[in-house]
Scaffold this active site. Structure first.
Site, mmCIF file in Angstrom:
data_model
loop_
_atom_site.group_PDB
_atom_site.id
_atom_site.type_symbol
_atom_site.label_atom_id
_atom_site.label_comp_id
_atom_site.label_asym_id
_atom_site.label_seq_id
_atom_site.Cartn_x
_atom_site.Cartn_y
_atom_site.Cartn_z
ATOM 1 C CD GLU A 237 -2.938 -1.108 -0.118
ATOM 2 O OE1 GLU A 237 -3.141 -0.325 -0.546
ATOM 3 O OE2 GLU A 237 -3.340 -2.354 -0.321
ATOM 4 C CB CYS A 270 -1.385 7.457 1.332
ATOM 5 S SG CYS A 270 -2.704 6.337 1.934
#
Length: 483
Positions: A237, A270
């Site tokens: 991720e 993010c």
């Protein structure tokens, strides 16, 4: 592995959000013993029963009910997070994940029958989810509770044992997790390893059955390289420059949603909108409302706001301040090294080749770039690495469809930024340089499971004899009819 050790040192750019930099761990030699204990617990079979899995998930739910103060205090110490922001963006999300898993665990773990072709009858076939074994979860510093414990929810629900590596760049949170988790989940099957680059390197030398890493692209490559030594499956991720394209809408609402998504955790998210592409016709109205939205949410002087977090460390602060010269400051731009404060900043007149457009910003800086239309915006996005998320603000269904078909991204969100992560039924993950694999809800359970096929056929009636040599004319006719 010596190259990996040097690469773990934190450096500017997206690697600074990785968990593998910082001061050395004083006891990396303890890692093999920790892993051996956890693997012994898994090999004993204790993690497989659904009753054990429920106990672990219930323990995590209790953790968030009983220890909210300790967790929010740690997040405030590490990142200056407001307690309510910590609750909304970290604690409540993981608690909801655990509650969702408890509700659906029996269904997720159930075996499912599969049809058997006529030529193999009588027989039965089914698939059954099986735990992968001992998994390693390496967490980042920006959401140091959520991004360690949300993957853990799925790992435990699937019947795995786990080793957790919180980020040493969020030391207060790392210490709290190491202290509290053994009181709420099985300490024999779940271990927390604290420390810096040497601890991380020691962990990656070991054989795990799955590695789940959240962080930057550079360190993601290191993790993938280490996993290849043992052919260990990896979920990455990562991140990237998530664009927001603005065409039309209620300008005040559009600006508020962009500012909210961008400035959560002081921009250290993010999936935060990394930059805005706005049409020339819409640009004046949007810019005006962006400035107003920052003031509405954080006041005339954001440095006095208890709701705006701080930059994680001085190195990251210096990198961000250096990006302020990439355009014209429409609003913001003030900073204070001592408190690691950076004022929410809107940049205009930004060149696509400027430093702020070359790396994930990961801070409270929002570049605004003007484009002719949606087609030009999509060409701009697709000329760059695949982002983790892409946002479109438009009231046109045709534009939304064109955006979905024309842009590659880990996720697409219309008329809202960042909040898509709160939907348990949606997978979260990247594509290309922004990551591999997905999680959240059942997708986390699936990530940490092998869907094992099981085929059963009796021997009393040997219907397979038509497949055995020698291949006579009769067998040929039968097999061609059946298959």
């Amino acid at each position: 592995m010596s190259e990996m050790v040097s690469a773990f040192t934190a450096s500017p750019g997206n690697s600074s959000r990785g968990p593998l930099g910082g001061s050395p761990d004083p006891s990396p030699a303890a890692v093999p013993a920790v892993l051996a204990k956890v693997r012994e617990a898994y090999d004993s079979g204790r993690t497989r029963p659904l009753a054990w899995r429920r106990q672990q998930l219930e323990g995590l739910v209790r953790l968030f009910h009983e220890r909210e103060q300790e967790l929010t205090d740690a997040l405030a110490a590490d990142l200056g997070k407001n307690p309510l922001e910590s609750f909304v963006t970290e604690l409540s999300l993981v608690r909801a994940e655990a509650e969702h898993a408890l509700k659906h665990l029996e269904k997720w773990a159930r075996s499912r029958r599969v049809p058997v072709p006529l030529g193999l009858q009588p027989a039965s076939a089914r698939t059954e989810p099986q735990p992968l074994g001992v998994v390693l979860i390496i967490g980042p510093w920006n959401y140091p509770v959520q991004l360690v414990l949300a993957p853990l929810v799925g790992a435990l629900a699937a019947g795995n044992a786990a080793v957790l590596k919180p980020s040493e760049l969020a030391p207060a949170t790392s210490a709290v997790l190491a202290d509290l988790l053994p009181r709420y989940v099985d300490p024999a099957a779940v271990a927390v390893v604290e420390g810096g680059q040497e601890a991380s390197t020691a962990l990656l030398k070991e054989r795990f059955d799955s590695i789940f890493f959240t962080g930057g692209e550079r360190v993601g490559r290191i993790v993938l390289q280490a996993a290849a030594e043992h052919l260990t499956p990896v979920t990455l991720e990562l991140g990237g420059k998530s664009p927001a394209v603005v065409l039309d809408g209620n300008w005040a609402a559009v600006a508020r949603r962009l500012v909210f998504g961008k400035l959560l955790n002081a921009g250290q998210t993010c999936v935060a909108p990394d930059y805005v592409l706005v049409t020339e016709a819409a640009a004046p109205a949007l810019k005006k409302q962006l400035v107003r939205a920052v003031s509405e949410q954080f006041g005339k002087d954001p440095s006095r706001s208890a709701d705006l977090g701080r930059i994680v460390n001085e190195q990251h602060w210096e990198r961000l301040v250096g990006l302020l010269d990439s355009g014209t400051i429409l609003a913001g731009g003030r900073s204070d090294r001592g408190s690691l404060y950076l004022e929410p900043t809107i940049l205009t007149d930004v060149s696509p080749d400027s430093p702020v457009m070359q790396e994930e910003i990961f801070g409270p800086i929002l570049p605004v770039i003007e484009v002719r239309d949606l087609d030009e915006a999509m060409k701009f996005i697709n000329s760059r690495p695949v982002p983790l998320a892409a946002y479109l603000y438009s009231n046109s269904a045709a534009d939304r469809k064109a955006f979905e078909e024309g842009v590659r991204a880990g996720s697409i969100s219309h008329n809202a930024s960042t909040v898509q992560l709160a939907v348990p039924g949606l997978p979260f993950g990247g594509a290309g340089a922004s990551g591999t694999g997905a999680y959240h809800g059942k997708y986390t359970f699936d990530t940490f499971s092998q869907l094992r096929p099981v085929f059963t056929k009796g021997t009393l009636l040997d219907t397979l004899r038509f497949a055995y040599p020698p291949y006579t004319g009769l067998k040929k006719r039968v097999l061609r009819r059946l298959l």
